[in-house]
Design a protein around this motif. Structure first.
Motif, PDB file in Angstrom:
ATOM      1  N   LEU A  94       0.827  -1.204   0.000  1.00 57.24           N
ATOM      2  CA  LEU A  94       0.000   0.000   0.000  1.00 57.24           C
ATOM      3  C   LEU A  94       0.867   1.262   0.000  1.00 57.24           C
ATOM      4  N   THR A  97       2.610   2.084  -3.261  1.00 55.30           N
ATOM      5  CA  THR A  97       1.745   2.430  -4.398  1.00 55.30           C
ATOM      6  C   THR A  97       0.907   3.668  -4.103  1.00 55.30           C
ATOM      7  N   ILE A  99      -0.415   4.992  -1.043  1.00 53.76           N
ATOM      8  CA  ILE A  99      -1.305   5.168   0.102  1.00 53.76           C
ATOM      9  C   ILE A  99      -0.521   5.817   1.244  1.00 53.76           C
ATOM     10  N   ARG A 163     -13.825   2.132   1.181  1.00 55.72           N
ATOM     11  CA  ARG A 163     -12.696   2.243   0.259  1.00 55.72           C
ATOM     12  C   ARG A 163     -11.405   1.777   0.925  1.00 55.72           C
ATOM     13  N   GLN A 167      -8.963  -1.381  -0.165  1.00 55.76           N
ATOM     14  CA  GLN A 167      -7.544  -1.220  -0.465  1.00 55.76           C
ATOM     15  C   GLN A 167      -6.712  -2.253   0.290  1.00 55.76           C
ATOM     16  N   SER A 210     -10.915   0.838  -6.048  1.00 56.33           N
ATOM     17  CA  SER A 210     -10.483   1.569  -4.857  1.00 56.33           C
ATOM     18  C   SER A 210      -9.003   1.926  -4.908  1.00 56.33           C
ATOM     19  N   HIS A 211      -8.238   1.196  -5.714  1.00 59.98           N
ATOM     20  CA  HIS A 211      -6.799   1.477  -5.806  1.00 59.98           C
ATOM     21  C   HIS A 211      -6.275   0.893  -7.130  1.00 59.98           C
TER      22      HIS A 211
END
Length: 272
Positions: A94, A97, A99, A163, A167, A210-211
């Motif tokens: 996460l 990428t 987040i 969301r 993720q 969501s991602h």
């Protein structure tokens, strides 16, 4: 503590591994109500920081909490890797990428504590705040259900997750799939591997928006991943996978070539 269970209007999930349809159940509400959306720059953003604690310190405290909870657990792969490697990898997927919400990274680190250790949602809420606990609860399967029922429930409820929970689900599935691809769990044959990939794609196709960055990596995995069972190469996802390439074949073989002389591919189980 049971996660939310909401039945979509389009009926039952069609799972390759299910022997019969799973009947929709009565929706179960989350035990914790999420806070209203807030801006990271707003004064109301509550991370349950302790006095003089930074966000980095908070994340490290979360890692310490998870490490202690998963201390005696191992993964099912032949290498019997420490279980804590998994939630750390999920959080890393996460963070790498894009987040940056520390609550999502905390939830990634903690996502298996309620499901797989003696940890309650309330304990997480007390230590790290309601928002983190809510995401963890959304990512936790209802342990009163059978394995097949839990898989069906994940597909059925995926559209209704927040969301943030979607993720975490994407990163969780990506690391599980990468792990199975590299080193299938002890005792897993090709049919079980392929069934897991087919089911996982049903979940991640729903959560993908969501991602997109993780969704793209997952789609690439479904299209390329092969594994080797008893000397034979098989596509991990029988419907989505392209023909075996030399690069993929070399990736599979490199692990076997890297084993020290005399070491078995499947070591004896470790007990604690």
């Amino acid at each position: 503590m049971s996660p939310v269970a909401i039945t979509p209007s389009n009926g039952r999930a069609n799972l390759m591994m299910a022997s019969e349809d799973s009947s929709p159940g009565t929706p179960r509400p989350l035990t914790l109500t999420p806070s209203p959306p807030v801006s990271r720059s707003g004064s109301s953003f509550d991370l349950s920081l302790r006095e003089d604690e930074t966000e980095l310190g908070l994340l490290l405290r979360t890692l310490d909490f998870a490490a202690r909870k998963h201390t005696c657990q191992r993964r099912k792969d032949v290498d019997q890797t420490p279980y804590i490697n998994h939630p750390i990898a999920v959080a890393n997927f996460l963070a790498s990428t894009g987040i940056q919400d520390v609550r999502v990274l905390q939830a990634a680190v903690l996502h298996d504590t309620v499901e797989d250790t003696h940890t309650t949602v309330e304990e997480i809420a007390d230590a790290f705040g309601v928002d983190v606990a809510r995401i963890v609860e959304e990512c936790s399967d209802d342990q009163s259900l059978s394995g097949l029922e839990r898989k069906a429930e994940q597909v059925r409820t995926a559209p209704y997750k927040s969301r943030e929970a979607q993720q975490v689900k994407l990163a969780d599935k990506l690391h599980n799939l990468e792990s199975i691809r590299r080193s299938p769990p002890v005792g897993w044959g090709i049919r079980r591997i392929q069934a897991y990939f087919v089911w996982a794609k049903q979940v991640t196709d729903i959560c993908g928006p969501s991602h997109p960055a993780l969704a793209e990596r997952l789609n690439a995995l479904y299209e390329t991943a092969y594994t080797r069972v008893n000397g034979v190469y098989f596509p991990c996802h029988p419907d989505a996978c392209a023909p075996l390439t030399e690069a993929e074949k070399d990736r599979i073989d490199s692990r076997l070539r890297g084993l020290p002389a005399g070491e078995k591919v499947c070591p004896k189980p470790l007990f604690f």
